[in-house]
Design a protein around this motif. Sequence first.
Motif, PDB file in Angstrom:
ATOM      1  N   LYS A 221      39.817  21.724  19.339  1.00  0.00           N
ATOM      2  CA  LYS A 221      40.891  22.432  18.633  1.00  0.00           C
ATOM      3  C   LYS A 221      40.389  23.728  18.012  1.00  0.00           C
ATOM      4  N   GLU A 222      39.233  23.671  17.373  1.00  0.00           N
ATOM      5  CA  GLU A 222      38.691  24.848  16.692  1.00  0.00           C
ATOM      6  C   GLU A 222      38.243  25.909  17.686  1.00  0.00           C
ATOM      7  N   LEU A 223      37.636  25.488  18.778  1.00  0.00           N
ATOM      8  CA  LEU A 223      37.217  26.449  19.805  1.00  0.00           C
ATOM      9  C   LEU A 223      38.422  27.145  20.426  1.00  0.00           C
ATOM     10  N   ALA A 224      39.518  26.404  20.570  1.00  0.00           N
ATOM     11  CA  ALA A 224      40.745  26.997  21.127  1.00  0.00           C
ATOM     12  C   ALA A 224      41.334  28.042  20.189  1.00  0.00           C
ATOM     13  N   ALA A 225      41.036  27.926  18.882  1.00  0.00           N
ATOM     14  CA  ALA A 225      41.554  28.885  17.910  1.00  0.00           C
ATOM     15  C   ALA A 225      40.767  30.187  17.891  1.00  0.00           C
ATOM     16  N   MET A 226      39.568  30.190  18.493  1.00  0.00           N
ATOM     17  CA  MET A 226      38.736  31.394  18.483  1.00  0.00           C
ATOM     18  C   MET A 226      39.275  32.457  19.436  1.00  0.00           C
ATOM     19  N   ARG A 227      38.913  33.688  19.185  1.00  0.00           N
ATOM     20  CA  ARG A 227      39.325  34.805  20.044  1.00  0.00           C
ATOM     21  C   ARG A 227      38.547  34.728  21.368  1.00  0.00           C
ATOM     22  N   PRO A 228      39.156  35.147  22.466  1.00  0.00           N
ATOM     23  CA  PRO A 228      38.520  34.990  23.787  1.00  0.00           C
ATOM     24  C   PRO A 228      37.174  35.702  23.923  1.00  0.00           C
ATOM     25  N   VAL A 240      27.270  19.539  13.943  1.00  0.00           N
ATOM     26  CA  VAL A 240      28.419  20.253  13.403  1.00  0.00           C
ATOM     27  C   VAL A 240      29.336  20.706  14.533  1.00  0.00           C
ATOM     28  N   VAL A 241      28.760  20.884  15.718  1.00  0.00           N
ATOM     29  CA  VAL A 241      29.516  21.306  16.898  1.00  0.00           C
ATOM     30  C   VAL A 241      29.624  20.149  17.887  1.00  0.00           C
ATOM     31  N   ASP A 242      30.820  19.908  18.377  1.00  0.00           N
ATOM     32  CA  ASP A 242      31.027  18.955  19.461  1.00  0.00           C
ATOM     33  C   ASP A 242      30.493  19.621  20.725  1.00  0.00           C
ATOM     34  N   GLU A 243      29.314  19.225  21.142  1.00  0.00           N
ATOM     35  CA  GLU A 243      28.618  19.899  22.232  1.00  0.00           C
ATOM     36  C   GLU A 243      29.403  19.856  23.543  1.00  0.00           C
ATOM     37  N   ALA A 244      30.040  18.722  23.836  1.00  0.00           N
ATOM     38  CA  ALA A 244      30.828  18.607  25.066  1.00  0.00           C
ATOM     39  C   ALA A 244      31.988  19.595  25.056  1.00  0.00           C
ATOM     40  N   ALA A 245      32.644  19.731  23.908  1.00  0.00           N
ATOM     41  CA  ALA A 245      33.754  20.679  23.802  1.00  0.00           C
ATOM     42  C   ALA A 245      33.260  22.115  23.941  1.00  0.00           C
ATOM     43  N   ALA A 248      32.561  22.895  27.607  1.00  0.00           N
ATOM     44  CA  ALA A 248      33.822  23.125  28.323  1.00  0.00           C
ATOM     45  C   ALA A 248      34.370  24.519  28.023  1.00  0.00           C
ATOM     46  N   ALA A 249      34.300  24.941  26.763  1.00  0.00           N
ATOM     47  CA  ALA A 249      34.799  26.258  26.386  1.00  0.00           C
ATOM     48  C   ALA A 249      33.982  27.373  27.017  1.00  0.00           C
TER      49      ALA A 249
END
Length: 317
Positions: A221-228, A240-245, A248-249
């Motif tokens: 969710k948080e990665l999707a909120a970041m600017r491209p 602190v970071v979901d490494e799998a997510a 994917a990002a």
Amino acid sequence: MSELYITRTLPQKVLRAAEAHFNVTLRAQTTPLKKGEMRAALVLYDVVIPTLGDMFTADVFEGMDDARCRLLANFGVGYNHIDVAAARAAGIAVTNTPGAVTEATADIALMLMLMSARRAAEGERLVRTGQWTGWHPTQMLGLHLGGKTCGIIGMGRIGQAIARRAHFGLGMNVIYHNRSAKTLDMPARQVDSLEELLSAADCVVLAVPGGGETRHLISKKELAAMRPHAHLINISRGDVVDEAALIAALEGGQIGGAGLDVYEKEPLVPEALRTLQNVTLLPHLGTAALDVREEMGLMAVENAIAHIEGRALINPV
């Protein structure tokens, strides 16, 4: 003399200081302690100096109310590898080494910001593999950080040191998200939510403490909120970071890139991360400078000395 156990090799200056006040047992291995080793250390020594990876979980302290050890003088500012509540319940105090790590860790954050944004690691690999064919106007275009927005998550000592570097060194606008308000010595604007920061920042830097409250703070969710085009920098703790997510990002080009000094299951780094070009990977270099490690070690030893002499601990947690 009291007995001191040091779980990893430390700089000679630190060992000499320890030997002046303790009978020192220095463990030769550089790997984390196993559960049996931790429990034995609590039984055999007055003070233990553990460090990152020595997982003093609640079960390690079971039945240790009468153990010889009464202090874990942690080598490092982060102590999420120690169950502090369980230690206290067993009558064992915990200290850490704040301050000593601040500036060096902030330097690594700044380095990762620049390396990720300007594709430095990718360019270095290009040269080393003999694939560079020469300069041209559109080669390896990255992101210039001057005038851009740096979003810092966690505005403690390290977060503030990063903010000063980003603003005064790179000319960035600084925004931050923190649980409490801060009085700062630099221009920086606090934002109300994590989502607001992520959607506004060109570079997001994680400077929060580790532990259950911050585990997977940055996920899908948080990665999707970041600017491209934005870059994610982590110098805090790996989980602190979901490494799998994050993988994917990065694979999907959802964000511009990432710079990591810490990993979720350190020292294991997923092959998927290691093969990606748009991520800069460092081997936990945050405090890896001799004078910094000496200062950290001496601080841990001073806490141990204060404990043995019956004085107030210098850096209790």
